[in-house]
Each structure stands twice: as structure tokens, then as C-alpha cells.
Design an enzyme around this catalytic site. Structure first.
Site, PDB file in Angstrom:
ATOM      1  N   CYS A   2      12.025  -9.023  30.414  1.00 16.33           N
ATOM      2  CA  CYS A   2      11.291  -8.341  29.350  1.00 16.33           C
ATOM      3  C   CYS A   2      12.178  -8.073  28.135  1.00 16.33           C
ATOM      4  O   CYS A   2      13.347  -7.736  28.276  1.00 16.33           O
ATOM      5  CB  CYS A   2      10.759  -7.012  29.853  1.00 16.33           C
ATOM      6  SG  CYS A   2       9.716  -7.175  31.291  1.00 16.33           S
ATOM      7  N   ARG A  27      14.720 -14.574  26.139  1.00 16.05           N
ATOM      8  CA  ARG A  27      14.904 -13.923  27.434  1.00 16.05           C
ATOM      9  C   ARG A  27      13.866 -14.401  28.448  1.00 16.05           C
ATOM     10  O   ARG A  27      14.045 -14.213  29.643  1.00 16.05           O
ATOM     11  CB  ARG A  27      14.787 -12.399  27.272  1.00 16.05           C
ATOM     12  CG  ARG A  27      15.856 -11.819  26.387  1.00 16.05           C
ATOM     13  CD  ARG A  27      15.602 -10.353  26.103  1.00 16.05           C
ATOM     14  NE  ARG A  27      15.817  -9.525  27.266  1.00 16.05           N
ATOM     15  CZ  ARG A  27      16.973  -8.988  27.606  1.00 16.05           C
ATOM     16  NH1 ARG A  27      18.042  -9.205  26.866  1.00 16.05           N
ATOM     17  NH2 ARG A  27      17.080  -8.231  28.672  1.00 16.05           N
ATOM     18  N   TRP A  75       7.945 -10.351  31.152  1.00 14.66           N
ATOM     19  CA  TRP A  75       8.159 -11.426  32.125  1.00 14.66           C
ATOM     20  C   TRP A  75       7.618 -10.891  33.437  1.00 14.66           C
ATOM     21  O   TRP A  75       8.182  -9.956  34.013  1.00 14.66           O
ATOM     22  CB  TRP A  75       9.645 -11.754  32.224  1.00 14.66           C
ATOM     23  CG  TRP A  75       9.983 -12.969  33.013  1.00 14.66           C
ATOM     24  CD1 TRP A  75       9.939 -14.268  32.579  1.00 14.66           C
ATOM     25  CD2 TRP A  75      10.452 -13.021  34.373  1.00 14.66           C
ATOM     26  NE1 TRP A  75      10.336 -15.113  33.583  1.00 14.66           N
ATOM     27  CE2 TRP A  75      10.655 -14.376  34.700  1.00 14.66           C
ATOM     28  CE3 TRP A  75      10.698 -12.053  35.341  1.00 14.66           C
ATOM     29  CZ2 TRP A  75      11.096 -14.787  35.934  1.00 14.66           C
ATOM     30  CZ3 TRP A  75      11.148 -12.470  36.590  1.00 14.66           C
ATOM     31  CH2 TRP A  75      11.338 -13.827  36.866  1.00 14.66           C
ATOM     32  N   ASN A 101      10.623  -1.973  30.971  1.00 12.54           N
ATOM     33  CA  ASN A 101      11.270  -3.086  31.658  1.00 12.54           C
ATOM     34  C   ASN A 101      11.786  -2.530  32.974  1.00 12.54           C
ATOM     35  O   ASN A 101      12.402  -1.472  32.987  1.00 12.54           O
ATOM     36  CB  ASN A 101      12.442  -3.611  30.804  1.00 12.54           C
ATOM     37  CG  ASN A 101      13.179  -4.747  31.478  1.00 12.54           C
ATOM     38  OD1 ASN A 101      12.686  -5.349  32.429  1.00 12.54           O
ATOM     39  ND2 ASN A 101      14.370  -5.046  30.988  1.00 12.54           N
ATOM     40  N   GLY A 102      11.510  -3.203  34.079  1.00 13.99           N
ATOM     41  CA  GLY A 102      12.019  -2.731  35.363  1.00 13.99           C
ATOM     42  C   GLY A 102      10.890  -2.411  36.323  1.00 13.99           C
ATOM     43  O   GLY A 102       9.745  -2.810  36.111  1.00 13.99           O
ATOM     44  N   GLU A 484      26.239 -27.869  39.125  1.00  8.84           N
ATOM     45  CA  GLU A 484      25.782 -27.382  37.822  1.00  8.84           C
ATOM     46  C   GLU A 484      24.931 -28.453  37.116  1.00  8.84           C
ATOM     47  O   GLU A 484      23.904 -28.137  36.496  1.00  8.84           O
ATOM     48  CB  GLU A 484      27.001 -26.977  36.968  1.00  8.84           C
ATOM     49  CG  GLU A 484      26.734 -26.671  35.517  1.00  8.84           C
ATOM     50  CD  GLU A 484      25.823 -25.470  35.269  1.00  8.84           C
ATOM     51  OE1 GLU A 484      25.387 -24.825  36.229  1.00  8.84           O
ATOM     52  OE2 GLU A 484      25.515 -25.219  34.091  1.00  8.84           O
ATOM     53  N   LYS A 488      21.035 -27.870  35.952  1.00  6.32           N
ATOM     54  CA  LYS A 488      20.549 -28.075  34.590  1.00  6.32           C
ATOM     55  C   LYS A 488      19.308 -28.978  34.601  1.00  6.32           C
ATOM     56  O   LYS A 488      18.339 -28.723  33.899  1.00  6.32           O
ATOM     57  CB  LYS A 488      21.630 -28.710  33.695  1.00  6.32           C
ATOM     58  CG  LYS A 488      22.779 -27.832  33.339  1.00  6.32           C
ATOM     59  CD  LYS A 488      22.497 -26.811  32.247  1.00  6.32           C
ATOM     60  CE  LYS A 488      22.172 -25.468  32.792  1.00  6.32           C
ATOM     61  NZ  LYS A 488      23.219 -24.570  33.207  1.00  6.32           N
ATOM     62  N   GLU A 491      16.207 -27.093  36.126  1.00  6.70           N
ATOM     63  CA  GLU A 491      15.583 -26.030  35.347  1.00  6.70           C
ATOM     64  C   GLU A 491      14.991 -26.533  34.038  1.00  6.70           C
ATOM     65  O   GLU A 491      14.055 -25.921  33.525  1.00  6.70           O
ATOM     66  CB  GLU A 491      16.536 -24.850  35.107  1.00  6.70           C
ATOM     67  CG  GLU A 491      17.804 -25.166  34.371  1.00  6.70           C
ATOM     68  CD  GLU A 491      18.751 -23.964  34.296  1.00  6.70           C
ATOM     69  OE1 GLU A 491      18.319 -22.832  34.530  1.00  6.70           O
ATOM     70  OE2 GLU A 491      19.929 -24.177  34.002  1.00  6.70           O
ATOM     71  N   HIS A 507      27.129 -37.009  56.064  1.00  4.42           N
ATOM     72  CA  HIS A 507      26.709 -36.106  57.144  1.00  4.42           C
ATOM     73  C   HIS A 507      25.231 -35.747  57.040  1.00  4.42           C
ATOM     74  O   HIS A 507      24.796 -34.777  57.655  1.00  4.42           O
ATOM     75  CB  HIS A 507      27.580 -34.849  57.146  1.00  4.42           C
ATOM     76  CG  HIS A 507      29.025 -35.142  57.384  1.00  4.42           C
ATOM     77  ND1 HIS A 507      29.506 -35.549  58.610  1.00  4.42           N
ATOM     78  CD2 HIS A 507      30.084 -35.159  56.530  1.00  4.42           C
ATOM     79  CE1 HIS A 507      30.817 -35.770  58.508  1.00  4.42           C
ATOM     80  NE2 HIS A 507      31.179 -35.549  57.263  1.00  4.42           N
ATOM     81  N   LYS A 609      16.151 -15.413  30.829  1.00  2.00           N
ATOM     82  CA  LYS A 609      17.575 -15.558  30.501  1.00  2.00           C
ATOM     83  C   LYS A 609      18.430 -14.560  31.267  1.00  2.00           C
ATOM     84  O   LYS A 609      19.468 -14.907  31.803  1.00  2.00           O
ATOM     85  CB  LYS A 609      17.770 -15.363  28.995  1.00  2.00           C
ATOM     86  CG  LYS A 609      19.217 -15.457  28.534  1.00  2.00           C
ATOM     87  CD  LYS A 609      19.729 -16.867  28.651  1.00  2.00           C
ATOM     88  CE  LYS A 609      21.182 -17.009  28.275  1.00  2.00           C
ATOM     89  NZ  LYS A 609      21.754 -18.249  28.830  1.00  2.00           N
TER      90      LYS A 609
HETATM   91  C1  F6R Z   1      21.296 -21.415  34.562  1.00  2.12           C
HETATM   92  C2  F6R Z   1      21.461 -20.023  34.225  1.00  2.12           C
HETATM   93  C3  F6R Z   1      21.394 -19.020  35.325  1.00  2.12           C
HETATM   94  C4  F6R Z   1      22.431 -17.906  35.101  1.00  2.12           C
HETATM   95  C5  F6R Z   1      22.290 -16.823  36.165  1.00  2.12           C
HETATM   96  C6  F6R Z   1      23.339 -15.748  36.009  1.00  2.12           C
HETATM   97  O1  F6R Z   1      21.389 -22.236  33.450  1.00  2.12           O
HETATM   98  O2  F6R Z   1      21.633 -19.677  33.096  1.00  2.12           O
HETATM   99  O3  F6R Z   1      21.561 -19.622  36.569  1.00  2.12           O
HETATM  100  O4  F6R Z   1      23.699 -18.480  35.143  1.00  2.12           O
HETATM  101  O5  F6R Z   1      21.016 -16.230  36.068  1.00  2.12           O
HETATM  102  O6  F6R Z   1      23.256 -15.106  34.773  1.00  2.12           O
HETATM  103  P1  F6R Z   1      24.435 -14.228  34.229  1.00  2.12           P
HETATM  104  O7  F6R Z   1      25.609 -15.085  34.021  1.00  2.12           O
HETATM  105  O8  F6R Z   1      23.917 -13.653  32.945  1.00  2.12           O
HETATM  106  O9  F6R Z   1      24.701 -13.158  35.257  1.00  2.12           O
END
Ligand code: F6R
Length: 614
Positions: A2, A27, A75, A101-102, A484, A488, A491, A507, A609
Site C-alpha cells: 500500500c 510499490r 495492495w 496499511n497493514g 536471480e 527475473k 516475475e 540428480h 515492491k
Molecule cells: C525481486 C525482488 C524481491 C525483493 C524481496 C526483498 O526482483 O525485488 O524478491 O528482493 O522482496 O525485498 P527487500 O530487499 O526490499 O527486503
């Protein structure tokens, strides 16, 4: 998660609030709303979907002029993302409007209490319960600040609440517990935001709030108290980036802009880390040398991309310091009863500094007397505030939901931590440390040269438009890079993708390989002969089963050429630093493939985010 905006000043609150919400769009959200104080009443509008829906609703039924208002992007966690569940929520008399938020954990009990007094609630949300409670308080004749203190003190859970009272245009009042909120300090105006992006075009002066605090903003001032009304103070700070950092700057996506910013971000995160004598210096390291020497175990906790940065960090820290390192997902950490004590250093890696899983994990660690060091990008956020020490990443704001420059600067911060520990513990000679720092200082130029090859990677990505499943292989420090790269792609392109340690393939996972399946392989540098040879065997194994191999290998590695359908060259660097380069083509690949598929790269579906709920 949010986004919240609050404003009181001389400008039209509607403009400030909508613009603030737009800057918080990154976000992640699925509905939006606004409430303005209108001459003794509340005027509000809210809509499911993107901000454009809210703006259309306002265009169809304009809101009155007002200089006091609040806004919200939601969100959804509980309850569908529809118009009714969108915020703001109003009290029954429509006098108080509240955004939230929360999660208020004791809302069922509070709801029962309100309903027993014959008050009717329209929605199922916990937010409406809080709005109703606030309104009952102000209707009893007290001001909104006192009302907020009383209500916040009754709530359990994690929350940021921001409210206005239709009878009092002079103030916006907020409360926070375990959920982000910062104050923007203006001249004749003040702001509230989930993060500074909400008000960065108006002011770069901000106030960080503590836990369990209520803040009241008026045109002329800011007052902070505890939930019990006792006076409190926030920490003032100046935001070291400006509006231009929150613009796309000619790129189609923030993500692409941030990928191309990486040379500068890495350079900034290395800046000012050496003393005149050449010693490594970490200004925000609030742990003494003796405390660091006492450390006999490190546990890294993080989520998502930050977790993969932690996996790379394990290789570097163990190699340079010989301190054993565990890497653990924050969300799992405290549930396994980890063995912790004062000689364990817990390193929490979080770009946002607000990730609830990581926050709860560090609280658990501190309860067990462990020291916590945060690696974080966001000044004023909760995780560094609650940690014993912090290394800031200095990446500038990361707005694309998919982390890119966050990952690279987390790696840099981890390398610096490892080298600093090596310096303090004496596990490496000074000239060895200097040599590695000098190699790190060359990385920005190397990233530039990888980025110079972007067009070829874009072409490759577009050629994979029909791919249903993609594998990523790596070994050693290249293994987290493979993970990673797969994250990417998942997502952004919503394609099934998995990263594997190449040696593990035989394996089980090799059964996935089909004719023509793209397999991206992060090849270790030649200098690591054994690793390199083993990786080549892995690539041969998937090729034998029809895989289409896309290999990332260093310049001068001639042995890889016959095994690669596509070869992407990387500048030569030591194996531990290779992740800083190898991940960049994978970021470009995912960004371009998602773009070609018509996806919203900056706001992928279902993602937020900063994940401020557990
Ligand atoms: C992927 C991504 C998420 C964050 C994860 C942790 O591209 O951005 O996997 O890495 O939510 O977020 P932070 O680093 O803000 O704790």
C-alpha cells in the site's frame, strides 16, 4: 505494498495527493482512493484498478477545492480489490476518513464492541473498524490527535493509519507500528508518505518516525508523540536524491533505466569507503572492532533477490574471513529456533528496509542477544533503525518492482563487509584487501561494456518469445546468479524458469530438458579450472538432450564456443566478483522478453515492491 500520502498546506491537496500516489505506484497496488476535508465534511472518491480509474471518477464527479487531504493505493491482502474495499474508509457519520496499511489483528473483537453499541459497519475490512473508532472519539469532543493516540493504543498488529477530520482542516494525523511512514518537511506545508517518493518533488527534508508513534502535521509544524501522548521526536534527514531520480529519463521502464544506472550505482556504493591511509572504512558501522573480532558465526537473512545477494556474500565472507556463514530466508528463520548468541552476527539484507519477514527475523535475533547489521538502501526505513549497524547501499531510489541495481549494490556492500571483517580480524593482508577494492573499482567500467552489448541480448530475448520454460545454470558464485536470472524471468515474463547448481542437474532436474529448451549458463572464469571444467560437462549434458544453450563466459574462454548456441562475453574478473557482471545480461534478457510479451515491466502482476506483511 500500500502507498499512503497525506498533505496539509497551501496547494490543492487533490493535485499533491494524486501526484504522490503516482510516485508510489511502483510499490504495487490494485485500487486507489482519496479523501479531502471539505468545509465541515469529507469528500472522497475511490476505485478498483489503476490510478487512471480514480482520476476518471474524479473527472466525472469533481471533488471540491481543499488544501488538506489523504490518499491511498491498496495492495489487497484480505478482501478483493474492489471499490468497496478500496481506501479511504469513513466513519458512519462520514466525519472521519482513514487510510491504512497493514493488518489490525484484533479487529474482530473491536468490531463486535462497536456493533454492540448499534453502529453499522458497511464493509468487512479492519480499516473501517478503525475509522469508526476514530470517529466515535472525535464525536465525543476531542481533537483528532488525541483520538488517534487513544485508538492506536487499542490496536494489535502492524499498521500505518492516516486520517483527516472533516471538522478540522488544519491537520492530518497518523499513527505507525511496524509499517512504513515518513514525514516530508515543507515550508508552509507538510507531507506524509509511505516513502519519500510521495513528496520528493516538494521537499527533500524528511523526518523518520519511531515505533508506536502518532504524528500530527499542520501547515506550520509537525508534532510527534507516543501512543500514550508523551512527547517524542523523529530523526530529521536530508534525502540524497532528487526528483530526476524518480523519473524514467527517456527509458520505457524504470527497470531499464535502473539497469543502465548500475555503473553509477556501483561506483556510488564504493565511494568514500577508504581512509587516507588506504584502510577500509564503513561510516555507519556502529560495532566496535572488538565486537567484530568476537564474531564466530554469521547468519545472513533476506528475501527474494536480496537472499540471492546473501548467497553470493557467503562465498566472499567465508573465503576472505574464514568465518562460517549461513544464509537463510527471513520468512523461515525464526520458526526453526536458530542457534544464536552474542558472538553471532546476523546480517539482514533489504533494499527497502521495510520487508516484514526480515524485520521480524532481526527482532528475533536481537532478542537472542545477537548483533544485527543491516545492508539497506533506504534511509529512514525500519530495518536499519532497529539494527546495531548499517551499511547503506547508496543505489538511489529503486522504483522498478524487479530489483536490479539493488542486487548489484547489495553485492558491493556484502563484499565491503567481508573485506572489512578481514581487515579487522587480520585474515587477509592489507595489500590483498587493497587489490580487491581496486578490482571492485574497475567494475563500473566493466558493467558499461556489458551494457554496450544490450542490443544483441534484446534480439536474443525477442527470439525466445515462444519459450514455455527456461533453465538457468551456474556453479559457485554463479549459482545464485542463475537463481536471480530465473527469478527475473518469472516475475517479469511470467514464464516458468528455474535456476540450478549445474552439478545438481544430473540428480533430477535434467529430466526437464526438452528439445529446443533455452538453458542460460553462467560459466565460471577460466582461472578456476576445476569449476570451469565441471560447468562445461554440465552444459554438454543438456546439449546432448537438445537444449538451446546461451552461455555467459569471460573473454578469452575459447573452450566454451563449441558448446554455445549463443555466446555472451563478460569482461575478465575474479570468480567472486563475476556475479556483478553476469547478472546484467540476465536482467536485460528478462526486461526485453517481458516487454516483447506486452507486460508491464515496472509493475508485474501480483507483486509489490516492498512487502510489509508477513
Ligand atoms: C525481486 C525482488 C524481491 C525483493 C524481496 C526483498 O526482483 O525485488 O524478491 O528482493 O522482496 O525485498 P527487500 O530487499 O526490499 O527486503
Amino acid at each position: 505494498m500500500c502507498g499512503i500520502v497525506g498533505y496539509v498546506g497551501e496547494k490543492q491537496a487533490q493535485d499533491v495527493v494524486i501526484e504522490g500516489l503516482r510516485r508510489l505506484e511502483y510499490r504495487g497496488y490494485d485500487s486507489a482512493g482519496i479523501a479531502l476535508v471539505d468545509d465541515g465534511a469529507i469528500a472522497s472518491q475511490k476505485r478498483a484498478g489503476k490510478l487512471a480509474n480514480l482520476e476518471k471518477a474524479i473527472a466525472d464527479a469533481p471533488l471540491p477545492p481543499s488544501t488538506t487531504g489523504i490518499g491511498h493505493t491498496r495492495w489487497a491482502t484480505h478482501g478483493a480489490p474492489n471499490d468497496v474495499n478500496a481506501h479511504p474508509h469513513l466513519g458512519g457519520a462520514r466525519r472521519v476518513a482513514l487510510v491504512h496499511n497493514g493488518i489490525i489483528e484484533n479487529f474482530a473483537e473491536l468490531r463486535a464492541r462497536i456493533e454492540a453499541d448499534d453502529h453499522v459497519l458497511l464493509s468487512e475490512t479492519d480499516t473501517e473498524v478503525a475509522a469508526q473508532l476514530l470517529e466515535l472519539q472525535v464525536e465525543s469532543g476531542i481533537d483528532l490527535t488525541t483520538a488517534m493516540q487513544r485508538v492506536a493504543g487499542q490496536l494489535e498488529g502492524a499498521f500505518t493509519l492516516v486520517a483527516v477530520d472533516g471538522h478540522d482542516p488544519s491537520r492530518v494525523v497518523a499513527a505507525r507500528r511496524n509499517s512504513p511512514l515518513v514525514v516530508g518537511l515543507g515550508d508552509g506545508e507538510n507531507f506524509l508518505g509511505s516513502d519519500v517518493a510521495a513528496f520528493i518533488e516538494h521537499t527533500r527534508d524528511a523526518l523518520e518516525l519511531g515505533q508506536d508513534q502518532v504524528v500530527t502535521i499542520t501547515r506550520s509544524g509537525v508534532e510527534v508523540t507516543g501512543f500514550d501522548g508523551s512527547p517524542a521526536e523523529g530523526r530529521r534527514y536530508h534525502v540524497d536524491w532528487d526528483l530526476s531520480a524518480a523519473e524514467k529519463d527517456g527509458h520505457d521502464w524504470f527497470m531499464r533505466k535502473e539497469i543502465f544506472e548500475q555503473p553509477r550505482a556501483v561506483a556510488d556504493s564504493l565511494l568514500g569507503r577508504r581512509s587516507a591511509e588506504g584502510l577500509l572504512r564503513l561510516d555507519e558501522m556502529r560495532l566496535s572492532d572488538q565486537e567484530l573480532r568476537d564474531i564466530d558465526k554469521i547468519i545472513i537473512i533476506a528475501c527474494g533477490t536480496s537472499f540471492y545477494a546473501g548467497m553470493v556474500a557467503k562465498y566472499a565472507i567465508e573465503h576472505w574471513t574464514r568465518i562460517p556463514v549461513e544464509v537463510e530466508l527471513s520468512s523461515e528463520f525464526r520458526y526453526r529456533d536458530p542457534i544464536l548468541d552474542y558472538s553471532t552476527l546476523v546480517v539482514a539484507i533489504s533494499q527497502s528496509g521495510e520487508t516484514a519477514d526480515t524485520l521480524q527475523a532481526i527482532r528475533h535475533a536481537r532478542l537472542q542477544r545477537s548483533k544485527v547489521l543491516a545492508i539497506c538502501n533506504t534511509n529512514g526505513s525500519t530495518i536499519p533503525r532497529e539494527s546495531d549497524a548499517v551499511i547503506y547501499m547508496h543505489a538511489g531510489p529503486e522504483i522498478g518492482v524487479a530489483s536490479t541495481k539493488g542486487f548489484l549494490t547489495q553485492l558491493v556492500a556484502c563484499y565491503l563487509l567481508a573485506l572489512y571483517l578481514a581487515q579487522v580480524k587480520g585474515t587477509r593482508f592489507g595489500d590483498e584487501i587493497t587489490e580487491i577494492i581496486e578490482q571492485l573499482e574497475e567494475i563500473p567500467a566493466h558493467i558499461e561494456s556489458v551494457l554496450a552489448g544490450a542490443d544483441a541480448i534484446y534480439e536474443l530475448a525477442r527470439s525466445q518469445l515462444g519459450a514455455r520454460s527456461v533453465l538457468f545454470l551456474g556453479r559457485h558464485a554463479g549459482y545464485p546468479v542463475a537463481l536471480e536470472g530465473a527469478l527475473k524471468l518469472k516475475e517479469l515474463a511470467y514464464i516458468h524458469a528455474e535456476g540450478f547448481a549445474a552439478g545438481e542437474l544430473k540428480h533430477g532436474p535434467i529430466a526437464l530438458v526438452e528439445d529446443g529448451m533455452p538453458v542460460l549458463c553462467v560459466v565460471p572464469p577460466l582461472g578456476r579450472d576445476q569449476l570451469h571444467d565441471k560447468m562445461l560437462s554440465g552444459i554438454q549434458e543438456v546439449r546432448a538432450r537438445g537444449a538451446y544453450t546461451i552461455c555467459l563466459a569471460e573473454e578469452g574462454d575459447d573452450r566454451i564456443a563449441p558448446l554455445a548456441d549463443v555466446l555472451i562475453r563478460l569482461p575478465r574478473v575474479p570468480v567472486l566478483l563475476q556475479p556483478l557482471l553476469a547478472v546484467v545480461p540476465l536482467q536485460l534478457f528478462a526486461c526485453e522478453l517481458a516487454t516483447a510479451m506486452g507486460h508491464d515491466v515496472d509493475q508485474p502482476r501480483n507483486l509489490a515492491k516492498s512487502v510489509t506483511v508477513e
